[in-house]
Design a protein around this motif. Structure first.
Motif, PDB file in Angstrom:
ATOM      1  N   ALA A  12       0.826  -1.207   0.000  1.00 26.43           N
ATOM      2  CA  ALA A  12       0.000   0.000   0.000  1.00 26.43           C
ATOM      3  C   ALA A  12       0.859   1.255   0.000  1.00 26.43           C
ATOM      4  N   TYR A  13       0.333   2.266  -0.665  1.00 27.84           N
ATOM      5  CA  TYR A  13       0.906   3.605  -0.695  1.00 27.84           C
ATOM      6  C   TYR A  13      -0.016   4.503   0.116  1.00 27.84           C
ATOM      7  N   LEU A  14       0.480   5.079   1.207  1.00 28.00           N
ATOM      8  CA  LEU A  14      -0.293   5.973   2.058  1.00 28.00           C
ATOM      9  C   LEU A  14       0.258   7.383   1.945  1.00 28.00           C
ATOM     10  N   VAL A  15      -0.620   8.346   1.744  1.00 26.65           N
ATOM     11  CA  VAL A  15      -0.204   9.745   1.744  1.00 26.65           C
ATOM     12  C   VAL A  15      -1.211  10.541   2.570  1.00 26.65           C
ATOM     13  N   VAL A  16      -0.710  11.510   3.331  1.00 26.34           N
ATOM     14  CA  VAL A  16      -1.577  12.336   4.173  1.00 26.34           C
ATOM     15  C   VAL A  16      -0.962  13.726   4.282  1.00 26.34           C
ATOM     16  N   GLY A  17      -1.818  14.726   4.487  1.00 29.58           N
ATOM     17  CA  GLY A  17      -1.351  16.093   4.643  1.00 29.58           C
ATOM     18  C   GLY A  17      -1.008  16.424   6.088  1.00 29.58           C
ATOM     19  N   ARG A  18       0.065  17.156   6.278  1.00 32.16           N
ATOM     20  CA  ARG A  18       0.482  17.514   7.635  1.00 32.16           C
ATOM     21  C   ARG A  18      -0.509  18.452   8.324  1.00 32.16           C
TER      22      ARG A  18
ATOM     23  N   TYR B  11      -4.080  13.141  10.217  1.00 31.87           N
ATOM     24  CA  TYR B  11      -2.620  13.022  10.172  1.00 31.87           C
ATOM     25  C   TYR B  11      -2.141  11.926  11.127  1.00 31.87           C
ATOM     26  N   ARG B  12      -2.598  11.988  12.357  1.00 28.14           N
ATOM     27  CA  ARG B  12      -2.192  10.982  13.332  1.00 28.14           C
ATOM     28  C   ARG B  12      -2.779   9.614  12.993  1.00 28.14           C
ATOM     29  N   ALA B  13      -4.034   9.584  12.514  1.00 30.93           N
ATOM     30  CA  ALA B  13      -4.681   8.310  12.193  1.00 30.93           C
ATOM     31  C   ALA B  13      -3.920   7.551  11.118  1.00 30.93           C
ATOM     32  N   ASN B  14      -3.361   8.271  10.151  1.00 34.99           N
ATOM     33  CA  ASN B  14      -2.605   7.599   9.095  1.00 34.99           C
ATOM     34  C   ASN B  14      -1.254   7.112   9.600  1.00 34.99           C
ATOM     35  N   GLN B  15      -0.658   7.824  10.528  1.00 28.60           N
ATOM     36  CA  GLN B  15       0.579   7.332  11.132  1.00 28.60           C
ATOM     37  C   GLN B  15       0.325   6.057  11.922  1.00 28.60           C
TER      38      GLN B  15
ATOM     39  N   ALA C 149       3.152  -5.814   6.190  1.00 27.83           N
ATOM     40  CA  ALA C 149       2.742  -5.226   4.926  1.00 27.83           C
ATOM     41  C   ALA C 149       3.867  -4.376   4.345  1.00 27.83           C
ATOM     42  N   ASP C 150       3.909  -4.299   3.036  1.00 28.66           N
ATOM     43  CA  ASP C 150       4.881  -3.481   2.314  1.00 28.66           C
ATOM     44  C   ASP C 150       4.269  -2.087   2.156  1.00 28.66           C
ATOM     45  N   ILE C 151       4.689  -1.143   3.011  1.00 28.46           N
ATOM     46  CA  ILE C 151       4.060   0.161   3.076  1.00 28.46           C
ATOM     47  C   ILE C 151       5.027   1.256   2.615  1.00 28.46           C
ATOM     48  N   THR C 152       4.557   2.077   1.701  1.00 28.83           N
ATOM     49  CA  THR C 152       5.235   3.312   1.344  1.00 28.83           C
ATOM     50  C   THR C 152       4.397   4.461   1.899  1.00 28.83           C
ATOM     51  N   TYR C 153       4.994   5.243   2.777  1.00 23.36           N
ATOM     52  CA  TYR C 153       4.270   6.303   3.490  1.00 23.36           C
ATOM     53  C   TYR C 153       4.850   7.655   3.120  1.00 23.36           C
ATOM     54  N   LYS C 154       3.943   8.599   2.804  1.00 27.38           N
ATOM     55  CA  LYS C 154       4.389   9.937   2.417  1.00 27.38           C
ATOM     56  C   LYS C 154       3.541  10.980   3.125  1.00 27.38           C
ATOM     57  N   GLU C 155       4.186  12.053   3.573  1.00 30.34           N
ATOM     58  CA  GLU C 155       3.492  13.217   4.091  1.00 30.34           C
ATOM     59  C   GLU C 155       3.744  14.400   3.169  1.00 30.34           C
TER      60      GLU C 155
ATOM     61  N   HIS D  53      -7.442  18.458   3.887  1.00 30.82           N
ATOM     62  CA  HIS D  53      -8.294  17.332   3.487  1.00 30.82           C
ATOM     63  C   HIS D  53      -9.213  17.741   2.332  1.00 30.82           C
ATOM     64  N   ILE D  54      -8.599  18.029   1.175  1.00 29.05           N
ATOM     65  CA  ILE D  54      -9.357  18.505   0.015  1.00 29.05           C
ATOM     66  C   ILE D  54      -8.763  17.902  -1.257  1.00 29.05           C
ATOM     67  N   TRP D  55      -9.570  17.932  -2.330  1.00 32.32           N
ATOM     68  CA  TRP D  55      -9.127  17.387  -3.605  1.00 32.32           C
ATOM     69  C   TRP D  55      -7.913  18.125  -4.168  1.00 32.32           C
ATOM     70  N   GLY D  56      -7.778  19.412  -3.831  1.00 36.53           N
ATOM     71  CA  GLY D  56      -6.607  20.143  -4.311  1.00 36.53           C
ATOM     72  C   GLY D  56      -5.310  19.503  -3.857  1.00 36.53           C
ATOM     73  N   PHE D  57      -5.284  18.971  -2.636  1.00 31.05           N
ATOM     74  CA  PHE D  57      -4.101  18.264  -2.135  1.00 31.05           C
ATOM     75  C   PHE D  57      -3.964  16.911  -2.799  1.00 31.05           C
ATOM     76  N   TRP D  58      -5.040  16.141  -2.853  1.00 31.43           N
ATOM     77  CA  TRP D  58      -4.965  14.786  -3.398  1.00 31.43           C
ATOM     78  C   TRP D  58      -4.596  14.801  -4.878  1.00 31.43           C
ATOM     79  N   GLN D  59      -5.122  15.773  -5.628  1.00 28.74           N
ATOM     80  CA  GLN D  59      -4.780  15.862  -7.052  1.00 28.74           C
ATOM     81  C   GLN D  59      -3.279  16.006  -7.242  1.00 28.74           C
ATOM     82  N   LYS D  60      -2.646  16.823  -6.397  1.00 30.35           N
ATOM     83  CA  LYS D  60      -1.193  17.019  -6.507  1.00 30.35           C
ATOM     84  C   LYS D  60      -0.415  15.749  -6.185  1.00 30.35           C
TER      85      LYS D  60
END
Length: 238
Positions: free
Chosen positions: A169-175, A190-194, A205-211, A216-223
């Motif tokens: 899994a690839y996890l990404v979350v905004g600070r 932020y904490r829930a994803n950590q 699990a094979d996890i790639t984690y990015k912050e 919490h908006i589409w403008g962030f996820w689109q990027k």
């Protein structure tokens, strides 16, 4: 792009599927392609611009051609459909696994092995993706999870399992996602994803984690979609 209306026995209603065809699909009838299924699927195309991003990456040689399936969300029942403790979650997961996937894979030249079948979701759609993988691990075990709404029920699902060595899994979350308004009140995504990252890693699990800097908006996820798709490409090549 092609659109289908799929009548679901499990949900007792119709759902629209919007399908992005791989570039060159008609010119190469012998080829089969990877596929990504997206919850909040129409929004992935309109707000996330995933088709435009995918076209650019393919044109630049950074991503091999693939299918993207956008599964329509019913906003009035989204929490019940996507939430692992939702009243319609069992029906929704059966719809995806037993109706949506067979419908698509019988009609299109997709790779039918788990290594080439991905699932993506944002917020509660990420929780739905994880839940589907835990319920149907031989169908989905490669996930793209954006700002997952990993409430306690999601954590309990993971804690109940001793090993998740087959999950990637690839996890990404905004600070800045530390106090997001939800139906349950303010929530620290932020904490829930950590926490979810650590739970998954503990179980192999094979996890790639990015912050990233974002809310919490589409403008962030689109990027973040280009990096997620290039993670997908790396996994396809591994």
């Amino acid at each position: 792009m092609e659109t289908h209306t799929l009548q679901s026995t499990h949900l007792g209603e119709d759902r629209t599927l919007k399908i992005y065809l791989p570039p060159g699909y008609e010119e190469h009838p012998e080829d089969r392609y990877p596929i990504v299924y997206c919850h909040d699927g129409l929004e992935f195309f309109t707000h996330g611009r995933i088709a435009t991003i995918c076209n650019k990456l393919v044109d630049e040689g950074h991503l091999e051609p693939l299918f993207i399936v956008g599964i329509e969300v019913r906003k009035q029942t989204r929490n019940d459909d996507y939430g692992p403790d939702g009243s319609r979650h069992d029906a929704y997961t059966k719809f995806v696994a037993k109706e949506c996937v067979p419908f698509v894979e019988e009609r299109y030249r997709v790779r039918r092995d788990t290594a080439h079948r991905f699932m993506a979701g944002i917020s509660l759609g990420a929780a739905a993706s994880l839940s589907l993988s835990l319920r149907y691990p031989t169908l989905f075990n490669r996930l793209l999870l954006f700002s997952g709404a990993f409430y306690e029920t999601s954590r309990e699902q993971v804690r109940a399992l001793n090993s998740l060595h087959s999950l990637t899994a690839y996890l990404v979350v905004g600070r800045q996602e530390t106090s997001v308004d939800t139906a349950l009140g303010k929530y620290d995504f932020y904490r829930a994803n950590q926490v979810m990252r650590d739970l998954l890693v503990e179980r192999g699990a094979d996890i790639t984690y990015k912050e990233g800097d974002g809310t919490h908006i589409w403008g962030f996820w689109q990027k973040e979609i280009p990096d997620a798709l290039q993670f997908l490409q790396r996994k396809l090549g591994s």
